[in-house]
Design a protein around this motif. Structure first.
Motif, PDB file in Angstrom:
ATOM      1  N   LYS A 115       0.837  -1.219   0.000  1.00 58.55           N
ATOM      2  CA  LYS A 115       0.000   0.000   0.000  1.00 58.55           C
ATOM      3  C   LYS A 115       0.864   1.259   0.000  1.00 58.55           C
ATOM      4  O   LYS A 115       0.380   2.353  -0.276  1.00 58.55           O
ATOM      5  N   CYS A 116       2.117   1.096   0.389  1.00 55.01           N
ATOM      6  CA  CYS A 116       3.049   2.228   0.374  1.00 55.01           C
ATOM      7  C   CYS A 116       4.450   1.637   0.258  1.00 55.01           C
ATOM      8  O   CYS A 116       4.625   0.437   0.432  1.00 55.01           O
ATOM      9  N   ASN A 117       5.429   2.489  -0.018  1.00 54.88           N
ATOM     10  CA  ASN A 117       6.783   1.934   0.001  1.00 54.88           C
ATOM     11  C   ASN A 117       7.396   2.147   1.381  1.00 54.88           C
ATOM     12  O   ASN A 117       6.833   2.839   2.235  1.00 54.88           O
ATOM     13  N   LEU A 118       8.550   1.513   1.577  1.00 57.15           N
ATOM     14  CA  LEU A 118       9.185   1.522   2.894  1.00 57.15           C
ATOM     15  C   LEU A 118       9.458   2.944   3.390  1.00 57.15           C
ATOM     16  O   LEU A 118       9.179   3.277   4.548  1.00 57.15           O
ATOM     17  N   ASN A 119       9.944   3.786   2.486  1.00 55.30           N
ATOM     18  CA  ASN A 119      10.293   5.146   2.906  1.00 55.30           C
ATOM     19  C   ASN A 119       9.079   5.959   3.348  1.00 55.30           C
ATOM     20  O   ASN A 119       9.189   6.832   4.199  1.00 55.30           O
ATOM     21  N   GLN A 120       7.924   5.624   2.775  1.00 53.67           N
ATOM     22  CA  GLN A 120       6.709   6.334   3.197  1.00 53.67           C
ATOM     23  C   GLN A 120       6.309   5.955   4.620  1.00 53.67           C
ATOM     24  O   GLN A 120       5.701   6.745   5.323  1.00 53.67           O
ATOM     25  N   ALA A 121       6.628   4.734   5.002  1.00 53.22           N
ATOM     26  CA  ALA A 121       6.201   4.260   6.328  1.00 53.22           C
ATOM     27  C   ALA A 121       7.219   4.567   7.423  1.00 53.22           C
ATOM     28  O   ALA A 121       6.859   4.711   8.593  1.00 53.22           O
ATOM     29  N   LEU A 122       8.493   4.665   7.036  1.00 54.70           N
ATOM     30  CA  LEU A 122       9.528   4.913   8.050  1.00 54.70           C
ATOM     31  C   LEU A 122       9.403   6.325   8.623  1.00 54.70           C
ATOM     32  O   LEU A 122       9.268   7.290   7.876  1.00 54.70           O
ATOM     33  N   ILE A 123       9.442   6.422   9.923  1.00 55.07           N
ATOM     34  CA  ILE A 123       9.379   7.736  10.587  1.00 55.07           C
ATOM     35  C   ILE A 123      10.773   8.071  11.104  1.00 55.07           C
ATOM     36  O   ILE A 123      11.371   7.281  11.840  1.00 55.07           O
ATOM     37  N   ASN A 124      11.265   9.211  10.704  1.00 54.72           N
ATOM     38  CA  ASN A 124      12.603   9.642  11.147  1.00 54.72           C
ATOM     39  C   ASN A 124      12.471  10.480  12.414  1.00 54.72           C
ATOM     40  O   ASN A 124      11.724  11.459  12.440  1.00 54.72           O
ATOM     41  N   ASP A 125      13.178  10.067  13.456  1.00 48.33           N
ATOM     42  CA  ASP A 125      13.121  10.795  14.722  1.00 48.33           C
ATOM     43  C   ASP A 125      13.744  12.183  14.534  1.00 48.33           C
ATOM     44  O   ASP A 125      14.757  12.330  13.851  1.00 48.33           O
ATOM     45  N   LYS A 126      13.130  13.191  15.148  1.00 42.07           N
ATOM     46  CA  LYS A 126      13.654  14.549  14.944  1.00 42.07           C
ATOM     47  C   LYS A 126      14.838  14.844  15.852  1.00 42.07           C
ATOM     48  O   LYS A 126      15.731  15.605  15.505  1.00 42.07           O
ATOM     49  N   LYS A 127      14.828  14.218  17.024  1.00 44.83           N
ATOM     50  CA  LYS A 127      15.871  14.530  18.003  1.00 44.83           C
ATOM     51  C   LYS A 127      17.168  13.766  17.702  1.00 44.83           C
ATOM     52  O   LYS A 127      18.260  14.333  17.753  1.00 44.83           O
ATOM     53  N   THR A 128      17.027  12.476  17.422  1.00 51.70           N
ATOM     54  CA  THR A 128      18.205  11.671  17.099  1.00 51.70           C
ATOM     55  C   THR A 128      18.074  11.264  15.633  1.00 51.70           C
ATOM     56  O   THR A 128      17.311  10.374  15.278  1.00 51.70           O
ATOM     57  N   LYS A 129      18.840  11.956  14.802  1.00 48.27           N
ATOM     58  CA  LYS A 129      18.580  11.923  13.358  1.00 48.27           C
ATOM     59  C   LYS A 129      18.801  10.573  12.672  1.00 48.27           C
ATOM     60  O   LYS A 129      18.242  10.310  11.606  1.00 48.27           O
ATOM     61  N   THR A 130      19.636   9.718  13.276  1.00 51.52           N
ATOM     62  CA  THR A 130      19.899   8.430  12.621  1.00 51.52           C
ATOM     63  C   THR A 130      18.950   7.339  13.115  1.00 51.52           C
ATOM     64  O   THR A 130      19.151   6.164  12.841  1.00 51.52           O
ATOM     65  N   LEU A 131      17.919   7.751  13.851  1.00 54.18           N
ATOM     66  CA  LEU A 131      16.925   6.792  14.357  1.00 54.18           C
ATOM     67  C   LEU A 131      15.656   6.848  13.507  1.00 54.18           C
ATOM     68  O   LEU A 131      15.125   7.929  13.234  1.00 54.18           O
ATOM     69  N   TYR A 132      15.212   5.656  13.104  1.00 50.20           N
ATOM     70  CA  TYR A 132      13.968   5.528  12.334  1.00 50.20           C
ATOM     71  C   TYR A 132      13.053   4.545  13.043  1.00 50.20           C
ATOM     72  O   TYR A 132      13.513   3.690  13.820  1.00 50.20           O
ATOM     73  N   PHE A 133      11.781   4.651  12.742  1.00 51.61           N
ATOM     74  CA  PHE A 133      10.795   3.793  13.408  1.00 51.61           C
ATOM     75  C   PHE A 133       9.783   3.292  12.387  1.00 51.61           C
ATOM     76  O   PHE A 133       9.312   4.046  11.533  1.00 51.61           O
ATOM     77  N   LEU A 134       9.473   2.006  12.491  1.00 54.51           N
ATOM     78  CA  LEU A 134       8.448   1.416  11.612  1.00 54.51           C
ATOM     79  C   LEU A 134       7.335   0.868  12.508  1.00 54.51           C
ATOM     80  O   LEU A 134       7.540  -0.101  13.242  1.00 54.51           O
ATOM     81  N   PRO A 135       6.160   1.511  12.475  1.00 51.08           N
ATOM     82  CA  PRO A 135       5.096   1.130  13.419  1.00 51.08           C
ATOM     83  C   PRO A 135       4.389  -0.178  13.071  1.00 51.08           C
ATOM     84  O   PRO A 135       4.345  -0.578  11.907  1.00 51.08           O
ATOM     85  N   ALA A 136       3.816  -0.792  14.106  1.00 50.68           N
ATOM     86  CA  ALA A 136       2.963  -1.964  13.898  1.00 50.68           C
ATOM     87  C   ALA A 136       1.605  -1.478  13.415  1.00 50.68           C
ATOM     88  O   ALA A 136       1.238  -0.319  13.620  1.00 50.68           O
ATOM     89  N   SER A 137       0.851  -2.387  12.797  1.00 54.00           N
ATOM     90  CA  SER A 137      -0.506  -1.993  12.413  1.00 54.00           C
ATOM     91  C   SER A 137      -1.423  -2.269  13.596  1.00 54.00           C
ATOM     92  O   SER A 137      -1.059  -2.988  14.526  1.00 54.00           O
ATOM     93  N   GLN A 138      -2.605  -1.683  13.556  1.00 53.20           N
ATOM     94  CA  GLN A 138      -3.542  -1.955  14.637  1.00 53.20           C
ATOM     95  C   GLN A 138      -4.561  -3.016  14.235  1.00 53.20           C
ATOM     96  O   GLN A 138      -5.604  -3.145  14.853  1.00 53.20           O
ATOM     97  N   SER A 139      -4.180  -3.776  13.212  1.00 58.68           N
ATOM     98  CA  SER A 139      -5.056  -4.854  12.733  1.00 58.68           C
ATOM     99  C   SER A 139      -5.353  -5.842  13.858  1.00 58.68           C
ATOM    100  O   SER A 139      -4.496  -6.139  14.695  1.00 58.68           O
ATOM    101  N   LYS A 140      -6.554  -6.350  13.862  1.00 59.27           N
ATOM    102  CA  LYS A 140      -6.919  -7.340  14.885  1.00 59.27           C
ATOM    103  C   LYS A 140      -6.372  -8.727  14.524  1.00 59.27           C
ATOM    104  O   LYS A 140      -6.285  -9.605  15.357  1.00 59.27           O
ATOM    105  N   ASP A 141      -6.017  -8.896  13.236  1.00 64.12           N
ATOM    106  CA  ASP A 141      -5.587 -10.214  12.771  1.00 64.12           C
ATOM    107  C   ASP A 141      -4.094 -10.410  13.024  1.00 64.12           C
ATOM    108  O   ASP A 141      -3.252  -9.929  12.292  1.00 64.12           O
TER     109      ASP A 141
END
Ligand SMILES: Nc1ncnc2c1ncn2[C@@H]1O[C@H](COP(=O)(O)OP(=O)(O)OP(=O)(O)O)[C@@H](O)[C@H]1O
Ligand SMILES: [Mg+2]
Length: 267
Positions: free
Chosen positions: A67-93
């Motif tokens: 539904k999106c590419n990896l870069n669209q989903a990765l969140i770059n931390d503002k405070k520590t610039k080399t830190l990225y986060f990929l969230p879990a979905s809230q799917s029930k499955d």
């Protein structure tokens, strides 16, 4: 070369996500490019601990389903610039993770990051199996209680049996983090000591983290405790250094109380 580190445990609620967030920040603060991935499908909270929940648009399942590419989903931390986060979905499955898609994701992350931290869910269901399958190293979080230690013994067995490394006759490096240590209870013999835990689990120790009320306030403010100067922050920084291969002495948590300090003066 990229290293996949899975943070896991036998029992739930022992501090895996807190460890993942703080170690991710710690490693990123040394300049390494780090991504923390939340594998706790349906129950995400790593985003809260990292203070990034308001920035989520896409999640790990969106990436896997195209539904999106990896870069669209990765969140770059503002405070520590080399830190990225990929969230879990809230799917029930909880069975939504597919082996081949997880493989593609991990391979894509390995091209771009030095460290890939996988926060595994409580229990030994689907998300857990996917998180341990790709581990180069597993950090097994325990609290100093018999039930927690016993359950992690089981998890260690599963890592040895079911990881990709195990299937290729290699070993996943495994380390123990003992979390929420209350030195005064250990001193009174009311809590398992570090030696007690290690004698049961027979794995190398990589961290001792004290019970610390700042952990809770840090989660509430969305700024991981490692940014503070509280005792647990020192523990997480030291774990980070040990992951990097540096020989940092273990904190003397059992000797802290005032009485013990006085005793040392009179020795
Ligand atoms: N060292 C600590 N001192 C005090 N509180 C802590 C400490 N570590 C974790 N906690 C608290 O324990 C609770 C559980 O922590 P966390 O969510 O990290 O555990 P978890 O293993 O990821 O849980 P789950 O299995 O549900 O995913 C949280 O409220 C957290 O703030
Ligand atoms: Mg968690």
């Amino acid at each position: 070369m990229a290293e996949v580190i899975t943070i896991t445990s036998g029992k739930g609620g022992v501090g895996k996500s807190t460890c993942t967030a703080n170690i991710a920040v710690g490693l990123a603060q040394t300049g390494k490019k780090v991504v923390a991935v939340d594998f706790d499908i349906g129950l995400r909270n790593l985003d809260m601990i990292l203070g990034l929940e308001n920035r989520i648009v896409y999640d790990v399942i969106d990436v896997m389903e195209g539904k999106c590419n990896l870069n669209q989903a990765l969140i770059n931390d503002k405070k520590t610039k080399t830190l990225y986060f990929l969230p879990a979905s809230q799917s029930k499955d909880k069975n939504i993770l597919d082996k081949e898609k997880v493989k593609n994701l991990i391979e894509a992350l390995k091209k771009d990051f030095d460290y890939i931290l996988l926060d595994s869910p409580a229990g030994i269901e689907s998300g857990f199996e996917h998180a341990i399958f790709w581990a180069d190293r597993a950090l097994v979080v325990v609290t100093p209680e018999v039930s927690s230690v016993r359950d992690s013994d089981r998890v260690i067995g599963i890592i040895d049996a079911k990881s990709d490394k195990a299937r290729n006759n290699q070993e996943v490096q495994k380390h123990i983090i003992i979390n929420r240590i209350k030195p005064e209870l250990v001193a009174k013999g009311e809590m398992l000591s570090t030696d007690d835990v290690l004698s049961i689990l027979a794995l190398p120790l990589i961290g001792l983290v004290p019970e610390d009320s700042r952990v809770v306030s840090a989660t509430n403010t969305g700024e991981p405790v490692i940014y503070t100067n509280s005792p647990s922050a020192t523990s997480y920084k030291n774990i980070t250094q040990r992951i990097l291969g540096n020989n940092v002495p273990f904190e003397d948590l059992h000797q802290k109380g005032i009485l013990n300090s006085l005793k040392r003066l009179f020795r």
